[in-house]
Design a protein around this motif. Structure first.
Motif, mmCIF file in Angstrom:
data_model
loop_
_atom_site.group_PDB
_atom_site.id
_atom_site.type_symbol
_atom_site.label_atom_id
_atom_site.label_comp_id
_atom_site.label_asym_id
_atom_site.label_seq_id
_atom_site.Cartn_x
_atom_site.Cartn_y
_atom_site.Cartn_z
ATOM 1 N N LYS A 224 0.853 -1.177 0.000
ATOM 2 C CA LYS A 224 0.000 0.000 0.000
ATOM 3 C C LYS A 224 0.896 1.236 0.000
ATOM 4 N N PHE A 225 0.570 2.176 -0.889
ATOM 5 C CA PHE A 225 1.327 3.416 -0.989
ATOM 6 C C PHE A 225 0.811 4.435 0.026
ATOM 7 N N SER A 226 1.708 5.277 0.481
ATOM 8 C CA SER A 226 1.329 6.363 1.391
ATOM 9 C C SER A 226 0.573 7.436 0.632
ATOM 10 N N ASP A 227 -0.178 8.250 1.359
ATOM 11 C CA ASP A 227 -0.870 9.386 0.760
ATOM 12 C C ASP A 227 0.139 10.281 0.062
ATOM 13 N N LYS A 228 -0.230 10.771 -1.116
ATOM 14 C CA LYS A 228 0.561 11.733 -1.880
ATOM 15 C C LYS A 228 2.028 11.313 -2.020
ATOM 16 N N SER A 229 2.248 10.052 -2.419
ATOM 17 C CA SER A 229 3.612 9.532 -2.499
ATOM 18 C C SER A 229 4.032 9.097 -3.906
ATOM 19 N N VAL A 230 3.123 9.173 -4.881
ATOM 20 C CA VAL A 230 3.397 8.632 -6.210
ATOM 21 C C VAL A 230 3.290 9.754 -7.254
ATOM 22 N N GLN A 231 4.262 9.789 -8.173
ATOM 23 C CA GLN A 231 4.280 10.801 -9.231
ATOM 24 C C GLN A 231 3.341 10.467 -10.384
ATOM 25 N N ALA A 232 3.274 9.173 -10.725
ATOM 26 C CA ALA A 232 2.483 8.770 -11.892
ATOM 27 C C ALA A 232 1.928 7.363 -11.692
ATOM 28 N N VAL A 233 0.734 7.159 -12.204
ATOM 29 C CA VAL A 233 0.095 5.843 -12.228
ATOM 30 C C VAL A 233 -0.285 5.579 -13.678
ATOM 31 N N THR A 234 0.058 4.382 -14.165
ATOM 32 C CA THR A 234 -0.309 4.009 -15.528
ATOM 33 C C THR A 234 -1.027 2.662 -15.504
ATOM 34 N N ALA A 235 -1.910 2.484 -16.463
ATOM 35 C CA ALA A 235 -2.574 1.201 -16.668
ATOM 36 C C ALA A 235 -2.707 0.992 -18.171
ATOM 37 N N ALA A 236 -2.077 -0.044 -18.668
ATOM 38 C CA ALA A 236 -2.069 -0.320 -20.103
ATOM 39 C C ALA A 236 -3.020 -1.470 -20.422
ATOM 40 N N GLN A 237 -4.056 -1.150 -21.215
ATOM 41 C CA GLN A 237 -5.011 -2.148 -21.691
ATOM 42 C C GLN A 237 -5.517 -2.991 -20.519
ATOM 43 N N ALA A 238 -5.849 -2.326 -19.406
ATOM 44 C CA ALA A 238 -6.231 -3.068 -18.210
ATOM 45 C C ALA A 238 -7.426 -2.494 -17.470
ATOM 46 N N CYS A 239 -7.668 -1.200 -17.559
ATOM 47 C CA CYS A 239 -8.651 -0.596 -16.649
ATOM 48 C C CYS A 239 -10.086 -1.026 -16.938
ATOM 49 N N ARG B 177 -5.796 9.530 -3.884
ATOM 50 C CA ARG B 177 -5.148 9.490 -2.569
ATOM 51 C C ARG B 177 -3.633 9.411 -2.693
ATOM 52 N N ILE B 178 -3.134 8.558 -3.585
ATOM 53 C CA ILE B 178 -1.683 8.304 -3.607
ATOM 54 C C ILE B 178 -0.899 9.280 -4.474
ATOM 55 N N LEU B 179 -1.559 9.949 -5.438
ATOM 56 C CA LEU B 179 -0.816 10.876 -6.303
ATOM 57 C C LEU B 179 -0.413 12.142 -5.566
ATOM 58 N N VAL B 180 0.794 12.600 -5.836
ATOM 59 C CA VAL B 180 1.247 13.893 -5.332
ATOM 60 C C VAL B 180 0.451 14.975 -6.058
ATOM 61 N N PRO B 181 0.373 16.179 -5.513
ATOM 62 C CA PRO B 181 -0.235 17.280 -6.276
ATOM 63 C C PRO B 181 0.493 17.435 -7.611
ATOM 64 N N GLY B 182 -0.270 17.519 -8.686
ATOM 65 C CA GLY B 182 0.314 17.594 -10.020
ATOM 66 C C GLY B 182 0.688 16.242 -10.596
ATOM 67 N N GLY B 183 0.430 15.151 -9.853
ATOM 68 C CA GLY B 183 0.730 13.800 -10.337
ATOM 69 C C GLY B 183 -0.156 13.417 -11.517
ATOM 70 N N ILE B 184 0.281 12.410 -12.233
ATOM 71 C CA ILE B 184 -0.364 12.042 -13.501
ATOM 72 C C ILE B 184 -0.951 10.634 -13.433
ATOM 73 N N LEU B 185 -2.138 10.498 -14.027
ATOM 74 C CA LEU B 185 -2.740 9.190 -14.279
ATOM 75 C C LEU B 185 -2.867 9.020 -15.784
ATOM 76 N N ALA B 186 -2.313 7.928 -16.306
ATOM 77 C CA ALA B 186 -2.391 7.636 -17.741
ATOM 78 C C ALA B 186 -3.033 6.266 -17.924
ATOM 79 N N LEU B 187 -4.128 6.255 -18.659
ATOM 80 C CA LEU B 187 -4.800 5.014 -19.035
ATOM 81 C C LEU B 187 -4.674 4.894 -20.548
ATOM 82 N N TYR B 188 -4.208 3.775 -21.022
ATOM 83 C CA TYR B 188 -4.043 3.653 -22.464
ATOM 84 C C TYR B 188 -4.226 2.224 -22.917
ATOM 85 N N GLY B 189 -4.414 2.101 -24.203
ATOM 86 C CA GLY B 189 -4.587 0.793 -24.811
ATOM 87 C C GLY B 189 -4.446 0.908 -26.310
ATOM 88 N N TYR B 190 -4.763 -0.179 -26.974
ATOM 89 C CA TYR B 190 -4.646 -0.193 -28.425
ATOM 90 C C TYR B 190 -5.754 -1.036 -29.028
#
Length: 177
Positions: free
Chosen positions: A1-16, A30-43
């Protein structure tokens, strides 16, 4: 489990499309730092390209997907086919963007394309239900049909086509405040 505001980026490839999205988005928030990025992608499934035969080749792949293996895919596959366009995939950050401009062209043989189709979960489900013989015949017919469309004298293992993989990207940036 990640701490609050501890992660810069979260990605999920062809999974969400497998995720329970509401708790997922809450956890990412909860886990992203302010300005952190979430990227969801697929093909999307690749489009076979070859001189003036591309349209016919694409129809063969579409037929294999929609008709031959059509009843053997799970319900969530539709979300991938729709490239996560449903509102439920809208990343709940004010700074949200969608990008559909990216693709990769990969050289492959007809044999490799056929092998790729054999890896599809829809094909594997068809094979489990209907047996190896029917499944292998379906692949053999697909390969034969592709070679007939191409109208070349080379073997499937030697016949080079281009596979175009179209990517879709959903990108969200958490607020900095």
């Amino acid at each position: 489990k990640f701490s609050d505001k501890s992660v810069q980026a979260v990605t999920a490839a062809q999974a969400c499309h497998w995720f329970d999205l509401e708790p997922f988005f809450t956890e990412v928030e909860r886990i992203l730092v302010p300005g952190g990025i979430l990227a969801l992608y697929g093909y999307s499934f690749p489009k076979p390209l070859y001189e003036d035969k591309s349209e016919e080749l694409i129809k063969l792949v579409d037929d294999f997907y929609n008709n031959k293996t059509g009843g053997y895919w799970g319900e969530r596959r539709k979300d991938v086919d729709d490239e996560y366009r449903h509102d439920k995939y809208h990343i709940p950050f004010e700074d949200f963007h969608r990008d559909d401009a990216h693709y990769i062209d990969k050289k492959a043989t007809v044999q490799e394309l056929t092998g790729y189709l054999s890896s599809w979960s829809g094909f594997q489900n068809f094979k489990r239900k209907n047996g190896d013989e029917l499944a292998n015949n379906m692949l053999k017919n697909f390969k034969k049909n592709v070679m007939e469309v191409l109208d070349v004298s080379t073997l499937p293992e030697e016949t080079i086509i281009t596979l175009r993989f179209h990517f879709f990207l959903l990108l969200g940036r958490k607020s900095t405040t």
